[in-house]
Every structure is written in structure tokens, then in C-alpha cells.
Design a protein around this motif. Structure first.
Motif, PDB file in Angstrom:
ATOM      1  N   LEU A  54      -8.173   3.050   5.462  1.00 57.36           N
ATOM      2  CA  LEU A  54      -7.884   1.620   5.592  1.00 57.36           C
ATOM      3  C   LEU A  54      -7.321   1.355   6.983  1.00 57.36           C
ATOM      4  O   LEU A  54      -6.458   2.086   7.459  1.00 57.36           O
ATOM      5  CB  LEU A  54      -6.876   1.170   4.532  1.00 57.36           C
ATOM      6  CG  LEU A  54      -7.320   1.342   3.086  1.00 57.36           C
ATOM      7  CD1 LEU A  54      -6.156   1.068   2.137  1.00 57.36           C
ATOM      8  CD2 LEU A  54      -8.498   0.428   2.773  1.00 57.36           C
ATOM      9  N   GLU A  56      -5.019  -0.475   9.050  1.00 63.68           N
ATOM     10  CA  GLU A  56      -3.819  -1.299   9.002  1.00 63.68           C
ATOM     11  C   GLU A  56      -3.425  -1.824  10.383  1.00 63.68           C
ATOM     12  O   GLU A  56      -2.766  -2.850  10.493  1.00 63.68           O
ATOM     13  CB  GLU A  56      -2.641  -0.505   8.422  1.00 63.68           C
ATOM     14  CG  GLU A  56      -2.860  -0.003   7.013  1.00 63.68           C
ATOM     15  CD  GLU A  56      -3.444   1.407   6.944  1.00 63.68           C
ATOM     16  OE1 GLU A  56      -3.861   1.964   7.980  1.00 63.68           O
ATOM     17  OE2 GLU A  56      -3.489   1.948   5.831  1.00 63.68           O
ATOM     18  N   TYR A  72      -4.860 -10.587  10.673  1.00 63.37           N
ATOM     19  CA  TYR A  72      -5.593 -10.494   9.405  1.00 63.37           C
ATOM     20  C   TYR A  72      -5.737 -11.875   8.779  1.00 63.37           C
ATOM     21  O   TYR A  72      -6.836 -12.277   8.381  1.00 63.37           O
ATOM     22  CB  TYR A  72      -4.871  -9.544   8.447  1.00 63.37           C
ATOM     23  CG  TYR A  72      -5.679  -9.156   7.234  1.00 63.37           C
ATOM     24  CD1 TYR A  72      -6.420  -7.995   7.230  1.00 63.37           C
ATOM     25  CD2 TYR A  72      -5.684  -9.953   6.091  1.00 63.37           C
ATOM     26  CE1 TYR A  72      -7.165  -7.620   6.117  1.00 63.37           C
ATOM     27  CE2 TYR A  72      -6.428  -9.601   4.977  1.00 63.37           C
ATOM     28  CZ  TYR A  72      -7.162  -8.435   4.991  1.00 63.37           C
ATOM     29  OH  TYR A  72      -7.901  -8.087   3.890  1.00 63.37           O
ATOM     30  N   ASP A  89      -9.866  -3.723   2.633  1.00 58.78           N
ATOM     31  CA  ASP A  89      -9.590  -4.137   1.254  1.00 58.78           C
ATOM     32  C   ASP A  89      -8.460  -3.273   0.709  1.00 58.78           C
ATOM     33  O   ASP A  89      -8.694  -2.277   0.030  1.00 58.78           O
ATOM     34  CB  ASP A  89     -10.862  -3.982   0.415  1.00 58.78           C
ATOM     35  CG  ASP A  89     -10.662  -4.342  -1.032  1.00 58.78           C
ATOM     36  OD1 ASP A  89      -9.704  -5.072  -1.356  1.00 58.78           O
ATOM     37  OD2 ASP A  89     -11.468  -3.864  -1.862  1.00 58.78           O
ATOM     38  N   TYR A  90      -7.244  -3.653   1.007  1.00 63.54           N
ATOM     39  CA  TYR A  90      -6.075  -2.821   0.706  1.00 63.54           C
ATOM     40  C   TYR A  90      -5.800  -2.669  -0.782  1.00 63.54           C
ATOM     41  O   TYR A  90      -5.203  -1.683  -1.194  1.00 63.54           O
ATOM     42  CB  TYR A  90      -4.845  -3.355   1.431  1.00 63.54           C
ATOM     43  CG  TYR A  90      -5.085  -3.515   2.923  1.00 63.54           C
ATOM     44  CD1 TYR A  90      -5.465  -2.432   3.714  1.00 63.54           C
ATOM     45  CD2 TYR A  90      -4.972  -4.751   3.539  1.00 63.54           C
ATOM     46  CE1 TYR A  90      -5.718  -2.575   5.064  1.00 63.54           C
ATOM     47  CE2 TYR A  90      -5.209  -4.903   4.896  1.00 63.54           C
ATOM     48  CZ  TYR A  90      -5.587  -3.810   5.654  1.00 63.54           C
ATOM     49  OH  TYR A  90      -5.838  -3.968   6.983  1.00 63.54           O
ATOM     50  N   ASN A  91      -6.234  -3.634  -1.599  1.00 59.28           N
ATOM     51  CA  ASN A  91      -5.989  -3.504  -3.037  1.00 59.28           C
ATOM     52  C   ASN A  91      -7.197  -2.941  -3.782  1.00 59.28           C
ATOM     53  O   ASN A  91      -7.136  -2.736  -4.985  1.00 59.28           O
ATOM     54  CB  ASN A  91      -5.547  -4.836  -3.655  1.00 59.28           C
ATOM     55  CG  ASN A  91      -6.600  -5.914  -3.590  1.00 59.28           C
ATOM     56  OD1 ASN A  91      -7.720  -5.690  -3.138  1.00 59.28           O
ATOM     57  ND2 ASN A  91      -6.243  -7.105  -4.019  1.00 59.28           N
ATOM     58  N   ILE A  96     -12.071  -9.328   0.451  1.00 56.37           N
ATOM     59  CA  ILE A  96     -10.950  -9.646   1.331  1.00 56.37           C
ATOM     60  C   ILE A  96     -10.272 -10.884   0.765  1.00 56.37           C
ATOM     61  O   ILE A  96     -10.910 -11.937   0.634  1.00 56.37           O
ATOM     62  CB  ILE A  96     -11.450  -9.919   2.768  1.00 56.37           C
ATOM     63  CG1 ILE A  96     -12.207  -8.719   3.315  1.00 56.37           C
ATOM     64  CG2 ILE A  96     -10.295 -10.328   3.682  1.00 56.37           C
ATOM     65  CD1 ILE A  96     -11.405  -7.442   3.415  1.00 56.37           C
ATOM     66  N   SER A  99      -4.317 -11.162  -1.641  1.00 50.85           N
ATOM     67  CA  SER A  99      -3.611  -9.981  -2.148  1.00 50.85           C
ATOM     68  C   SER A  99      -3.600  -8.876  -1.092  1.00 50.85           C
ATOM     69  O   SER A  99      -2.602  -8.167  -0.935  1.00 50.85           O
ATOM     70  CB  SER A  99      -4.264  -9.470  -3.427  1.00 50.85           C
ATOM     71  OG  SER A  99      -4.128 -10.418  -4.457  1.00 50.85           O
ATOM     72  N   ASP A 100      -4.711  -8.739  -0.350  1.00 55.78           N
ATOM     73  CA  ASP A 100      -4.764  -7.760   0.734  1.00 55.78           C
ATOM     74  C   ASP A 100      -3.773  -8.124   1.826  1.00 55.78           C
ATOM     75  O   ASP A 100      -3.099  -7.251   2.388  1.00 55.78           O
ATOM     76  CB  ASP A 100      -6.176  -7.692   1.319  1.00 55.78           C
ATOM     77  CG  ASP A 100      -7.205  -7.254   0.307  1.00 55.78           C
ATOM     78  OD1 ASP A 100      -6.985  -6.212  -0.343  1.00 55.78           O
ATOM     79  OD2 ASP A 100      -8.214  -7.955   0.158  1.00 55.78           O
TER      80      ASP A 100
END
Length: 108
Positions: A54, A56, A72, A89-91, A96, A99-100
Motif C-alpha cells: 500500500l 502511504e 489523497y 485501498d487501505y481497507n 477508493i 474509509s481509506d
């Protein structure tokens, strides 16, 4: 086809430049020389500081900070339309969304 201002363009899936302005991801310097005669400036690209797949560090400054959260937020639609969603897509829900953004903020 160069740029005197150091503009960057994103890669298409085939590795060629698409010509659409790229806010951050997979940015490459355009060919040509700058106004001061120096070679093209290298663009900072997003990084994955913890190697989890991911990205970041969206602005490529070497760390995950609040500037990445702002970037972002401002580029969510562009990311969804132009980048591999799985990298941002962090979750892990396949899209996208806000929540991400919240998860990225919690990483700061």
C-alpha cells in the motif's frame, strides 16, 4: 515534446505516457530541457515505506504525513480512475472511499 516547467505525465498500462496531467502517481519527467538549461527534474513518486503493498507516502517525500492525507483527499477520484486501486485501498474493500482516507489519517 518537452516541458520547460518540469511537468509530468502518468504512464498508461503499456508504459507510454498518456499526456493527462498526473497529480502524483507514477510521474515521469517529460523530455526536454528546463528554462535554466539544466536537465529535467526528477519527479517524486508515491512510495510504500513499510513494504506492505500500500502506498502511504503519496507525495514521495519519504514519510507518511498530513500532506499525504490532503493529497489523497484532493485526488480520490483521480486515483480511482487512473491507478491500481489495490495500491491505495487501505481497507481492502476494492474501491477508493472515505474509509481509506480515515485509515490513512490514522497512519499519520
Amino acid at each position: 515534446e518537452g516541458s520547460a516547467s518540469g511537468d509530468v505525465t502518468p504512464f498508461d498500462g503499456d508504459g507510454s505516457a498518456s499526456g493527462e496531467p498526473c497529480p502524483f502517481v507514477r510521474a515521469i519527467p517529460l523530455t526536454g530541457s528546463s528554462q535554466d538549461g539544466n536537465a529535467d527534474t526528477a519527479a517524486l513518486i508515491p512510495t510504500d515505506p513499510d513494504n506492505d503493498g500500500l502506498y502511504e507516502d503519496l507525495n514521495g517525500n519519504g514519510r507518511c504525513d498530513f500532506a499525504d492525507v490532503v493529497l489523497y483527499f484532493n485526488q480520490m477520484d483521480w486515483i480511482a480512475e487512473n491507478e491500481p486501486v489495490s495500491a491505495f485501498d487501505y481497507n481492502g474493500n476494492g474501491r477508493i472511499d472515505f474509509s481509506d482516507l480515515i485509515l490513512l489519517f490514522q497512519m499519520v
